[in-house]
Design an enzyme around this catalytic site. Structure first.
Site, mmCIF file in Angstrom:
data_model
loop_
_atom_site.group_PDB
_atom_site.id
_atom_site.type_symbol
_atom_site.label_atom_id
_atom_site.label_comp_id
_atom_site.label_asym_id
_atom_site.label_seq_id
_atom_site.Cartn_x
_atom_site.Cartn_y
_atom_site.Cartn_z
ATOM 1 N N LYS A 1 4.699 8.966 7.118
ATOM 2 C CA LYS A 1 5.950 8.142 6.616
ATOM 3 C C LYS A 1 7.246 8.903 6.921
ATOM 4 C CE LYS A 1 3.406 5.992 2.895
ATOM 5 N NZ LYS A 1 3.654 4.506 3.173
ATOM 6 N N HIS B 1 -5.927 -2.112 5.042
ATOM 7 C CA HIS B 1 -4.546 -1.725 4.676
ATOM 8 C C HIS B 1 -4.097 -0.544 5.369
ATOM 9 C CE1 HIS B 1 -3.253 -4.163 1.270
ATOM 10 N NE2 HIS B 1 -4.300 -4.165 0.812
ATOM 11 N N LYS C 1 8.910 6.850 -1.421
ATOM 12 C CA LYS C 1 7.620 6.071 -1.193
ATOM 13 C C LYS C 1 6.545 7.184 -1.310
ATOM 14 C CE LYS C 1 9.036 4.522 2.797
ATOM 15 N NZ LYS C 1 8.400 3.214 3.031
ATOM 16 N N ARG C 2 5.292 7.229 -1.305
ATOM 17 C CA ARG C 2 4.221 8.048 -1.262
ATOM 18 C C ARG C 2 4.597 9.037 -0.093
ATOM 19 N NH1 ARG C 2 -0.508 8.056 1.580
ATOM 20 N NH2 ARG C 2 -0.486 5.783 1.973
ATOM 21 N N THR D 1 5.748 -2.654 1.813
ATOM 22 C CA THR D 1 6.247 -3.691 0.891
ATOM 23 C C THR D 1 7.871 -3.212 0.473
ATOM 24 O OG1 THR D 1 5.119 -2.975 -1.058
ATOM 25 C CG2 THR D 1 4.150 -4.819 0.333
ATOM 26 N N LYS E 1 11.192 -5.346 -0.564
ATOM 27 C CA LYS E 1 11.980 -5.274 -1.709
ATOM 28 C C LYS E 1 13.682 -4.825 -1.578
ATOM 29 C CE LYS E 1 7.817 -3.737 -3.719
ATOM 30 N NZ LYS E 1 6.716 -2.474 -3.970
#
Length: 816
Positions: free
Chosen positions: A562, A366, A556-557, A664, A668
């Site tokens: 990110k 991952h 998100k985290r 992901t 969504k």
């Protein structure tokens, strides 16, 4: 064509609703009285919630038993999915929806003056995961059941799990997540399914028989939760392990007055199941992480082997009846544990055991981040797992002989080795998983290609057929059907019911993307969802939001790759532009952030503080009024995601290219009609290919350009000073404009941008800012925006986890 916005997402009942409602009502009252132990008059909301779950659970149990029996009778191959995380969220609505029982439950409860939606809110989010990895595992479990594939999920029954996040004066505060405070009516303790897990000790040999004698032994006990598939056609099992000391209290010590010491063994066992991802910045933290991973991997492998031998007798047929999937590197030690059981308990040769192990196990990678490709100090691994260390050495010798025979050079052999000999010797868990698996898959096309080129380049040379791609997916039942009933009802009215079971049928909507009436109804649905979210966030944070503004969401985290920081710096630049040019017709925006930072990740926690400092300043500035608002949503979890995602207009997927394996959340959001602004990273690329370049906003460096820039003497200071908006934003943050109480708070964060910028925030800023102004222009063309939103909904059905699981089943597991 006429469209409404309030269609029900549930299937038509097969019997009279009145009859089904009265039967369910009777079961609820019986459960309340005989299992919860309350009368109607004495019952509190939590009692009614438990009674509702128990009544529904009875039907689920019957289906569960039938599913298990059918699998046994058919001699079906089972999938065993090992994951340190299962971010399952709330289960009541999920089960009701998949069983088509939502109407009946709502009607039954209404007879007692109860609201189903209010009772659903009482269910805590299970603290069994953190982010995308855990939510993917939950989606996969639902899809396995929906596709009628016999499966077990294996993980840890965390007592507190991932922490509950509170924001105090802008700072993240970690609190224990007490999700089990009111018990868990979904789970069943299986005391008969208990296994002894050893640590430490020594390895002995007597007449060639190897025996591991652990210095410490803990008992793993199973707790089972049923996982209901679509229409209840199959119910699979999520088996989570709890830990107990063999002797939970040392009575001699207790009676001698050492009351705390008497409980030390149970406390030591309890630490294994207390917290998800305990901080590993200390030797004690590293040891606990390794103990956790071995604890759940060993219990799971023992359970799998025991079940196989019970039903089929010969352990040699294990690969024909069991497919074990390792979700990331956390359960990699399962390779060595399966080898140990086969050699030491079943007395097979190394060669036989290795063949069985490799044909049974598969591994999903991952991440390309080196720190996430776990490795453990060799002395720690050998002290904790002495027999497994011997097995790792034996596997390594076998693999390196293969590499030498294949003609690989010394550098390649060093990279392939399960033991990293550079500096402190470490056991490479990703390499162990790779060599011990017959399949190694990435989770997006770009990610899989980069695996072959970077972290597993030399292993790929040795085993060129082993790496394959399985792009992630999400379950549309949870992320469209349940999370967005308004949109589901509208889509159902437009194209029928088939998309709920087969998400790719959403493609029928593409032909209607230009339909003005449909576009207006999609807008009405979105606005109604935004009103709901605005009301919820006002209760949660006290901030008033305009539902007619563009809702721009990054949830998100919190991690530097990110790039929440890129979003925040652009927010500061936009704020400055709005103040400097009030005469322009600015598009009103609401910037919504959410996510948790790892407790020891200083920069991530500083980014959360910066987001809250920026929000405080902007939201109190009358010069921007309602044109710009910023909200950081505390304690982001699945239930909050289910509220936020259907209300989002713009989905922020802006990771540094080449660093996000898949994502992901991007899927969504698209299912719910949000447009993506993103880099060519992870599954963004495949989303772009399916929705069309005109229906997504792409910016920034590619993965190849990032690598070239890092290798070519990139100077971020020059880039920053060469961009007026970027320079102004960076200098205002660094100088304390947003932190007057501590002007130097963000100096280090901004200095890192000036002198390193590993994550290419400065390098991508101008392209990102330009892309955001492109978003503004698109937003103003309402017909075009609506068309793009419909095209996103229509073309992302391929990203259903049903499709992903179907590919795993066909290409990796060999199951129907």
């Amino acid at each position: 064509m006429t469209f409404s916005t309030n269609g029900s997402p549930n299937g038509s009942p097969t019997r009279s609703p009145d009859r089904k409602t009265s039967e369910l009502d009777a079961r609820i009252l019986a459960a309340l009285r005989h299992r919860v132990g309350k009368t109607e008059r004495a019952a509190k909301p939590h009692d009614w919630y438990n009674a509702a779950v128990l009544a529904l659970r009875d039907d689920i149990i019957d289906r569960w038993f039938a599913s298990t029996s059918a699998a046994h009778e058919a001699g079906a191959k089972r999938v065993y999915y090992l994951s340190l995380e299962f971010l399952i969220g709330r289960l009541l609505r999920d089960a009701l929806s998949n069983l088509g029982a939502s109407r009946e439950m709502a009607a039954a409860l209404e007879q007692h003056g109860l609201d189903l939606a209010a009772l659903e809110e009482l269910e805590p989010d299970a603290a069994l995961g953190n982010g995308g990895l855990g939510r993917l595992a939950a989606c996969f479990m639902e899809s396995l059941a929906s596709l009628d594939i016999p499966a077990f999920g294996y993980g840890i029954r965390y007592i507190n799990g991932m922490f509950r996040q509170r924001i105090d004066e802008g700072w993240q505060v970690e609190l224990p997540e007490t999700w089990l405070a009111h018990g868990n009516p979904w789970e069943f303790e299986r005391r008969e399914s208990a296994y002894r897990i050893g640590f430490g000790g020594e390895v002995t040999s007597n007449d060639g028989v190897i025996r591991w004698v652990p210095g410490e032994t803990i008992e793993a006990t199973a707790f089972d939760t049923p996982v209901v598939g679509w229409q209840g056609k199959r119910v699979n099992t999520l088996r989570l392990w709890n830990a107990n000391a063999l002797d939970p209290i040392a009575l001699d010590a207790f009676n001698a007055g050492d009351h705390a010491g008497a409980l030390a063994a149970q406390v030591r066992a309890d630490t294994l199941v207390r917290v998800l991802y305990p901080a590993d910045s200390t030797p004690a933290g590293q040891e606990l992480r390794l103990r956790q991973e071995f604890f759940f991997s060993s219990a799971s492998i023992q359970d799998i082997v025991r079940r196989h031998v019970q039903y089929y007798g010969d352990v040699r047929s294990l690969p024909d009846k069991a497919a074990i999937q390792l979700n990331d590197t956390h359960p990699s030690v399962a390779v060595a544990e399966l080898m140990r059981l086969l050699m030491d308990d079943h007395h097979l040769t190394f060669a036989e055991s290795w063949d069985i192990t490799r044909r049974t196990i598969a591994y999903t990678n991952h991440t390309l981040l080196p720190e996430a490709l776990e490795s453990w100090p060799l002395p720690l691994f050998e002290r904790m797992l002495p027999r497994h260390m011997q097995i790792v050495y034996a596997i390594n010798a076998h693999v390196l002989r293969e590499a030498r025979k294949a003609g690989l050079d010394d550098a390649a052999i060093a990279a392939i080795s399960l033991i990293d000999e550079h500096g402190e010797r470490r056991v490479r868990m990703a390499n162990l998983a790779f060599v011990g698996a017959h399949s190694v898959n990435g989770v997006a096309a770009l990610h899989t290609d980069l695996m072959k080129q970077t972290v597993f380049a030399d292993l790929h040379k040795l085993y060129p057929a082993r790496i394959n791609n399985k792009t992630n997916g999400v379950t549309p039942r949870r992320w469209l059907h349940q999370a967005n009933p308004r949109l589901t009802g509208l889509v159902r009215e437009a194209i029928g019911d088939g998309f709920i079971a087969d998400a790719e049928q959403l493609s029928t909507l593409a032909a209607m993307a230009g339909d003005a009436a449909l576009g207006e109804r999609v807008d009405e649905v979105k606005r109604a969802n935004k009103v709901d979210l605005a009301n919820h966030l006002r209760e949660l944070t006290g901030i008033r939001l305009d539902p007619d503004a563009l809702f721009d969401v990054q949830i998100k985290r919190i991690h530097e790759y990110k790039r929440q920081l890129l979003n925040l710096i652009e927010t500061v630049a936009l704020y400055d532009q709005i103040r400097s040019h009030p005469e322009r017709d600015w598009v009103p925006r609401v910037k919504i952030f959410g996510g948790k930072a790892a407790p020891t990740y200083h920069n991530a926690k500083l980014i959360i503080k910066l987001a809250n400092d920026i929000a405080r300043r902007i939201n109190s500035d009358p010069s921007v009024g309602e044109v710009l608002k910023v909200v950081f949503v505390p304690n982001y979890n699945v239930s909050l995601a289910e509220k936020i995602i259907p209300a989002a207009d713009l989905s922020e997927q802006i990771s540094t290219a080449g660093m996000e394996a898949s994502g992901t959340g991007n899927m969504k959001f698209a299912f719910n009609g949000a447009l993506t602004i993103g880099t060519l990273d992870g599954a963004n690329i495949e989303i772009m290919e399916r929705v069309g370049r005109d229906n997504i906003v792409i910016f920034g460096l590619t993965a190849e350009e990032v690598a070239l820039k890092r290798a070519g003497g990139y100077n971020p200071a020059d880039v920053i000073e060469g961009s007026r908006e970027l320079a102004q934003a960076v200098h205002s943050i660094a100088s304390g404009v947003f932190s007057p109480d501590d002007p130097g708070r963000y100096q280090g964060l901004m200095d890192a941008l000036m002198h390193s910028d590993w994550f290419m925030v400065a390098a991508d800023f101008d392209a990102y800012a330009a892309a955001q102004r492109e978003v503004d222009a698109r937003w103003c063309d309402r017909a075009a925006w609506r068309k793009s939103a419909i095209m996103n909904i229509a073309q992302v059905g391929w990203f259903s986890s049903d499709r992903t699981i179907g590919e795993y089943a066909r290409d990796i597991w060999g199951v129907k």
